[in-house]
Design a protein around this motif. Structure first.
Motif, PDB file in Angstrom:
ATOM      1  N   ILE A   1       0.834  -1.207   0.000  1.00 20.70           N
ATOM      2  CA  ILE A   1       0.000   0.000   0.000  1.00 20.70           C
ATOM      3  C   ILE A   1       0.869   1.257   0.000  1.00 20.70           C
ATOM      4  O   ILE A   1       0.614   2.221  -0.722  1.00 20.70           O
ATOM      5  N   GLY A   2       1.910   1.259   0.825  1.00 24.77           N
ATOM      6  CA  GLY A   2       2.771   2.425   0.927  1.00 24.77           C
ATOM      7  C   GLY A   2       3.489   2.745  -0.373  1.00 24.77           C
ATOM      8  O   GLY A   2       3.689   3.920  -0.707  1.00 24.77           O
TER       9      GLY A   2
ATOM     10  N   ASP B   1      -1.771   6.641  -3.448  1.00 28.36           N
ATOM     11  CA  ASP B   1      -1.689   8.073  -3.176  1.00 28.36           C
ATOM     12  C   ASP B   1      -2.369   8.411  -1.854  1.00 28.36           C
ATOM     13  O   ASP B   1      -1.966   9.340  -1.147  1.00 28.36           O
ATOM     14  N   ARG B   2      -3.404   7.658  -1.534  1.00 26.62           N
ATOM     15  CA  ARG B   2      -4.269   7.990  -0.401  1.00 26.62           C
ATOM     16  C   ARG B   2      -4.886   6.713   0.124  1.00 26.62           C
ATOM     17  O   ARG B   2      -5.068   5.740  -0.620  1.00 26.62           O
ATOM     18  N   CYS B   3      -5.194   6.685   1.414  1.00 30.46           N
ATOM     19  CA  CYS B   3      -5.845   5.523   2.023  1.00 30.46           C
ATOM     20  C   CYS B   3      -7.115   5.949   2.747  1.00 30.46           C
ATOM     21  O   CYS B   3      -7.147   7.002   3.387  1.00 30.46           O
ATOM     22  N   VAL B   4      -8.142   5.138   2.628  1.00 30.11           N
ATOM     23  CA  VAL B   4      -9.332   5.301   3.465  1.00 30.11           C
ATOM     24  C   VAL B   4      -9.460   4.031   4.294  1.00 30.11           C
ATOM     25  O   VAL B   4      -9.152   2.936   3.829  1.00 30.11           O
TER      26      VAL B   4
ATOM     27  N   PRO C   1      -0.692   7.288   2.950  1.00 35.71           N
ATOM     28  CA  PRO C   1      -0.228   6.080   3.635  1.00 35.71           C
ATOM     29  C   PRO C   1       0.742   6.353   4.774  1.00 35.71           C
ATOM     30  O   PRO C   1       0.676   5.703   5.825  1.00 35.71           O
ATOM     31  N   GLU C   2       1.639   7.345   4.599  1.00 39.56           N
ATOM     32  CA  GLU C   2       2.648   7.607   5.632  1.00 39.56           C
ATOM     33  C   GLU C   2       2.056   8.205   6.900  1.00 39.56           C
ATOM     34  O   GLU C   2       2.739   8.290   7.931  1.00 39.56           O
ATOM     35  N   HIS C   3       0.793   8.610   6.866  1.00 42.24           N
ATOM     36  CA  HIS C   3       0.168   9.201   8.050  1.00 42.24           C
ATOM     37  C   HIS C   3      -0.719   8.208   8.806  1.00 42.24           C
ATOM     38  O   HIS C   3      -1.329   8.581   9.818  1.00 42.24           O
TER      39      HIS C   3
END
Length: 263
Positions: free
Chosen positions: A209-210, A214-217, A230-232
């Motif tokens: 995923i990382g 670009d973005r994760c929900v 992902p890094e957050h």
């Protein structure tokens, strides 16, 4: 490109999704995460028409697609893969991809032999290029149902892409796929994005995923609890709690979330 408004789903008295608002922009790669049972696959089933929502609306390209049949949604360009793909027993891998290749608009109405032969050659070329890209060339003429589970996942991915996907929904694409090929899969999916395809990816491998998204929900017990890069993820207390439990009972290792998610 895709927007849901207050999506809900219940089975009898069991509420699986509640008030899910999701937006996906054209060209994004969005990871859909959450612990087992959080409603990720249910949401994919709703987006692709295999389940009807109990409430809410789904818009794709500004069009309301809620309640449309899966085949109608697929014709609009929303394609998906499944956790456990089911392959035909009497078709080879190459034949499966050949049948998946998107045909030009009106191709079936044209009876010009020369053009038909040219289109057949192009379809064969695209199918075998996809087999090579997914490192499936050596099983090209084997029955699609006879290859390994990981290879079937890759084959399903190739079929979805060749079928003209504009929005691709992937349900755990790396499960059963060897680590080396997982890295190649990141490159493949990023290349697909460069060709104009938008992706939503359900996955447990945080490293994958990382590198990809670009973005994760994040869903937890049917509720969307995070929308971030992902890094957050590790900085979000609700995400950490969803995977590891309350602060006082969770493991002390700083990488515990990653290990838990990968498991």
């Amino acid at each position: 490109m895709l927007k849901t408004e207050a999506i809900a789903k219940h089975f009898g008295g069991l509420e699986v999704l509640s008030d899910v608002n999701l937006s996906v922009g054209a060209g994004e790669i969005v990871g859909l995460l959450g612990p087992n049972g959080s409603g990720k696959t249910t949401l994919l089933n709703i987006l692709s028409g295999f389940l009807r929502p109990s409430g809410g609306r789904i818009h794709y390209g500004g069009r309301d697609i809620g309640g449309m049949a899966p085949e109608a949604i697929a014709r609009l360009g929303i394609r998906r893969t499944f956790q456990l793909p089911r392959m035909p027993e009497k078709m080879s891998c190459a034949e499966l991809l050949l049948t998946a290749v998107e045909q030009p608009a009106g191709a079936r109405l044209l009876a010009w032999p020369g053009r038909a032969r040219a289109e057949a050659r192009d379809a064969r070329k695209r199918a075998f290029e996809m087999l090579e890209h997914l490192e499936l060339t050596r099983v090209a003429h084997q029955p699609a149902s006879g290859i390994s589970g990981g290879q079937q996942k890759l084959l399903a991915l190739g079929a979805a892409i060749l079928g003209g996907a504009r929005l691709l929904l992937l349900d755990e694409p790396t499960a059963g796929v060897n680590p080396t090929l997982r890295l190649r899969l990141v490159e493949t999916l990023q290349d697909i994005r460069r060709q104009g395809v938008t992706l939503v990816v359900v996955e447990h491998d945080m490293g994958f995923i990382g590198r990809l998204c670009d973005r994760c929900v994040v869903l937890d017990r049917g509720v969307l609890i995070a929308d971030c890069k992902p890094e957050h993820l590790m900085e979000n207390e609700r995400v950490v709690e969803a995977y590891l439990g309350k602060r006082e009972t969770r493991p002390k290792a700083p990488d515990a979330l990653l290990r838990t998610a990968e498991a």
